[in-house]
Design a protein around this motif. Structure first.
Motif, short mmCIF file in Angstrom:
data_model
loop_
_atom_site.label_atom_id
_atom_site.label_comp_id
_atom_site.label_asym_id
_atom_site.label_seq_id
_atom_site.Cartn_x
_atom_site.Cartn_y
_atom_site.Cartn_z
N GLU A 228 39.58 -96.22 -28.34
CA GLU A 228 40.38 -96.91 -29.51
C GLU A 228 39.96 -96.41 -30.69
OE1 GLU A 228 41.37 -101.44 -28.04
OE2 GLU A 228 39.83 -101.15 -29.22
N ILE A 229 38.59 -95.83 -31.06
CA ILE A 229 38.11 -95.34 -32.09
C ILE A 229 38.75 -93.91 -32.14
CG2 ILE A 229 36.18 -94.14 -32.82
CD1 ILE A 229 34.59 -96.49 -31.79
N ARG A 230 39.00 -93.19 -30.90
CA ARG A 230 39.48 -91.67 -30.83
C ARG A 230 40.87 -91.69 -31.55
NH1 ARG A 230 37.50 -87.62 -27.74
NH2 ARG A 230 36.61 -89.21 -26.29
N THR A 231 41.81 -92.49 -31.01
CA THR A 231 43.07 -92.76 -31.31
C THR A 231 43.35 -93.29 -32.54
OG1 THR A 231 43.41 -93.09 -28.93
CG2 THR A 231 45.17 -93.72 -30.30
N LEU A 232 42.92 -94.23 -33.02
CA LEU A 232 43.19 -95.08 -34.09
C LEU A 232 42.21 -94.95 -35.51
CD1 LEU A 232 44.54 -98.62 -32.54
CD2 LEU A 232 45.72 -96.48 -33.71
N GLN A 233 41.02 -94.62 -35.24
CA GLN A 233 40.07 -94.82 -36.16
C GLN A 233 39.15 -93.41 -36.70
OE1 GLN A 233 38.19 -98.01 -34.21
NE2 GLN A 233 38.39 -99.16 -35.78
N GLU A 234 39.13 -92.32 -35.77
CA GLU A 234 38.33 -91.26 -35.71
C GLU A 234 38.66 -90.59 -37.27
OE1 GLU A 234 36.63 -87.19 -33.65
OE2 GLU A 234 38.64 -88.37 -32.59
N ASP A 235 39.66 -90.13 -37.36
CA ASP A 235 39.94 -89.48 -38.53
C ASP A 235 39.75 -90.01 -39.85
OD1 ASP A 235 41.19 -87.56 -36.90
OD2 ASP A 235 43.43 -87.99 -37.11
N THR A 236 39.92 -91.38 -39.90
CA THR A 236 39.70 -92.26 -41.27
C THR A 236 38.23 -92.12 -41.26
OG1 THR A 236 41.60 -93.27 -40.82
CG2 THR A 236 39.87 -94.22 -42.51
N MET A 237 37.48 -92.59 -40.07
CA MET A 237 36.01 -92.48 -40.27
C MET A 237 35.42 -91.14 -40.60
SD MET A 237 35.10 -94.65 -36.95
CE MET A 237 35.03 -96.38 -36.81
N ARG A 238 35.89 -90.00 -39.94
CA ARG A 238 35.12 -89.03 -40.12
C ARG A 238 35.39 -88.37 -41.68
NH1 ARG A 238 32.87 -86.41 -35.93
NH2 ARG A 238 33.60 -86.80 -33.68
N ALA A 239 36.55 -88.67 -42.35
CA ALA A 239 36.75 -88.18 -43.46
C ALA A 239 35.87 -88.86 -44.62
CB ALA A 239 38.14 -88.71 -43.95
N VAL A 240 35.29 -89.89 -44.28
CA VAL A 240 34.14 -90.30 -45.25
C VAL A 240 32.82 -90.46 -44.80
CG1 VAL A 240 35.96 -91.69 -46.44
CG2 VAL A 240 34.65 -92.75 -44.46
N ALA A 241 32.64 -90.22 -43.67
CA ALA A 241 31.08 -90.47 -42.96
C ALA A 241 30.46 -89.21 -43.48
CB ALA A 241 31.45 -90.43 -41.28
#
Length: 478
Positions: free
Chosen positions: A317-330
């Protein structure tokens, strides 16, 4: 009472306020003074709400004076985790980019705590996106473990666990998708329960979207405290209905009596157990026997398979729905930890994801059948001592050792959705060790009853920490 007010239990504090032995302002002031004395070095409470707390305490004292009906937490100082909506405060989730995400309303658990009379001293720290077992982030910094500053206070409710251990608040709120209540309780020497999904209502109006379905199935809100009686009190208060959570179930907090029979879960060699930690688990079993429980060693169904199914679903779920958003600000540290997680997660296509969700039903069924034979199962939180700060940055192999090996039972019980209480048993290597007591769905009472039986003999382990107050509490344990 001879002990300092900040050391009182939540039940003791509420009773003293109700009986007029002490005022809420006096209690709140004592906790604020304690917070201001120890928190600058600890960094557990990252939003100080002292002013609002004192005003609320004054109102609480007026209610007592006027003979109004009092809630079970009337005037009791508490803390709330910063990844949960608290009206007017930022739900930052430990992320710099979310520092201005102001909650428009209280989450159900906050609403319930306030309605019961709890007075919030502050908001406690969490790792970035609440997705590490170490509490550190670029926005608020690292929270120290009060037993030893070289080891982690745990995560993601690390700020809640550390503040509670150091006497900031009599009750703490936290949440748990992969051990985030139970792991910090283990690290800091306090008690907790991961309730059944649907026991405590949850909702954050500040969230941009609903959580993915597996995350909804695995995540719960719950109380942390220094005694099992306070955990029970916190659970009763938090579990009251809220229409914003469709998963909430109006299940009774107590059920029919069951045989006092406990199964001791096995510790396979590939979990790399530490003998001193395992000795504490055996001691917990001895305490149960002393209290009249029949205790037997058992086998459990598909332990490793259940852990990997939970891990694969969550990572998918993280890889599909959240990873890009997270990595952009992490931060780089978060991205490194995420890489270490992904290194062990099987990539699931649509069919694989659906199959994994389906297989979860079999895992739950088999454990619930086992719990028909043994109403409570005694299991480790971790079979190794609390690890050092930032060890999850070392390598993918170290991450698997921490969570897939030593902490295998943590994620397994998230996968199953079973209620899991944690109670401290004693010290190993000079550090606190707790155990899990697991029961079938909505039988938190059975898990807490067994936990209380252990506590009767072990006592609040936190007393060992407070006994060191004459020393530097945050110095490394020798």
């Amino acid at each position: 009472m001879s002990t300092p007010i900040w050391q009182w239990s939540a039940t003791q504090t509420a009773e003293a306020i109700k009986n007029g032995e002490v005022s809420s302002v006096e209690v709140t002031t004592a906790h604020i003074e304690r917070m201001h004395a120890v928190n600058p070095q600890l960094n557990a409470v990252v939003v100080d709400l002292s002013g609002a707390a004192l005003r609320a305490a004054a109102e609480a004292d007026k209610a007592v004076a006027q003979g109004e009906s009092l809630g079970p937490l009337h005037g009791v100082p508490i803390t709330v985790k910063i990844n949960t909506d608290f009206k007017g405060q930022a739900n930052s989730n430990g992320v710099e980019a979310m520092k201005n995400l102001i909650a428009p309303s209280d989450s159900p658990v906050v609403r319930n705590l306030r309605a019961a009379g709890g007075i919030t001293l502050g908001l406690t720290n969490t790792p970035e996106f609440s997705l590490r077992g170490v509490t550190d982030n670029a926005l608020h910094g690292q929270t120290l473990n009060p037993w030893d500053s070289d080891i982690t206070c745990g995560g993601s409710s690390g700020g809640a666990g550390a503040s509670l251990a150091m006497g900031i608040g009599a009750l703490a709120h936290g949440n748990d998708i992969g051990g985030s209540l139970r792991w910090p309780a283990f690290c800091n020497g306090v008690a907790t329960i991961r309730p059944t999904l649907g026991r405590v209502p949850a909702y954050n109006e500040s969230a941009a979207a609903e959580r993915p379905i597996a995350a909804q199935l695995f995540s719960v809100q719950g109380p942390m405290a220094r005694t099992i009686a306070d955990v029970r009190l916190g659970l009763e208060v938090m579990s009251r209905a809220d229409p914003r959570d469709p998963w909430w179930v109006p299940a009774p907090l107590e059920g029919p009596a069951r045989p006092r029979k406990v199964g001791i879960a096995p510790i396979p060699a590939d979990m790399h157990p530490d003998p001193e930690v395992v000795a504490m688990i055996r001691k917990a079993a001895d305490h149960l026997v002393a209290e009249g429980y029949e205790v037997e060693e058992i086998e459990v169904p598909e332990l490793s398979e259940g852990w990997f199914n939970w891990f694969n679903l969550l990572m998918a779920e993280i890889r599909t729905l959240q990873e890009d958003t997270m990595r952009a600000v992490a931060t780089p540290d978060f991205n490194r930890v995420l890489d270490n997680y992904f290194a062990h997660a099987r990539e699931l296509d649509t069919a694989g994801y659906m199959q994994a969700l389906s297989e979860r039903t079999r895992h739950i069924r088999n454990w619930m059948l086992l719990l028909e034979q043994y109403p409570v199962i005694l299991a480790p939180v971790s079979v190794q001592k609390t690890f050092g700060v930032d060890e999850d940055l070392i390598s993918p192999e170290r991450v698997l050792n921490m969570w897939g090996d030593a902490g295998r039972y943590i994620g397994t019980f998230n996968h199953l959705g079973l209620p899991s209480a944690v109670v401290p048993v004693g010290l190993a290597h000079g550090l606190p060790v707790g155990v899990q007591l697991v029961a079938t769905q909505f039988r938190e009472d059975l898990a807490l009853e067994a936990a209380e039986a252990i506590e009767k003999h072990a006592g609040p382990v936190i007393r060992h920490l407070w006994a060191r107050e004459g020393q530097s509490t945050l110095e490394r344990t020798e």
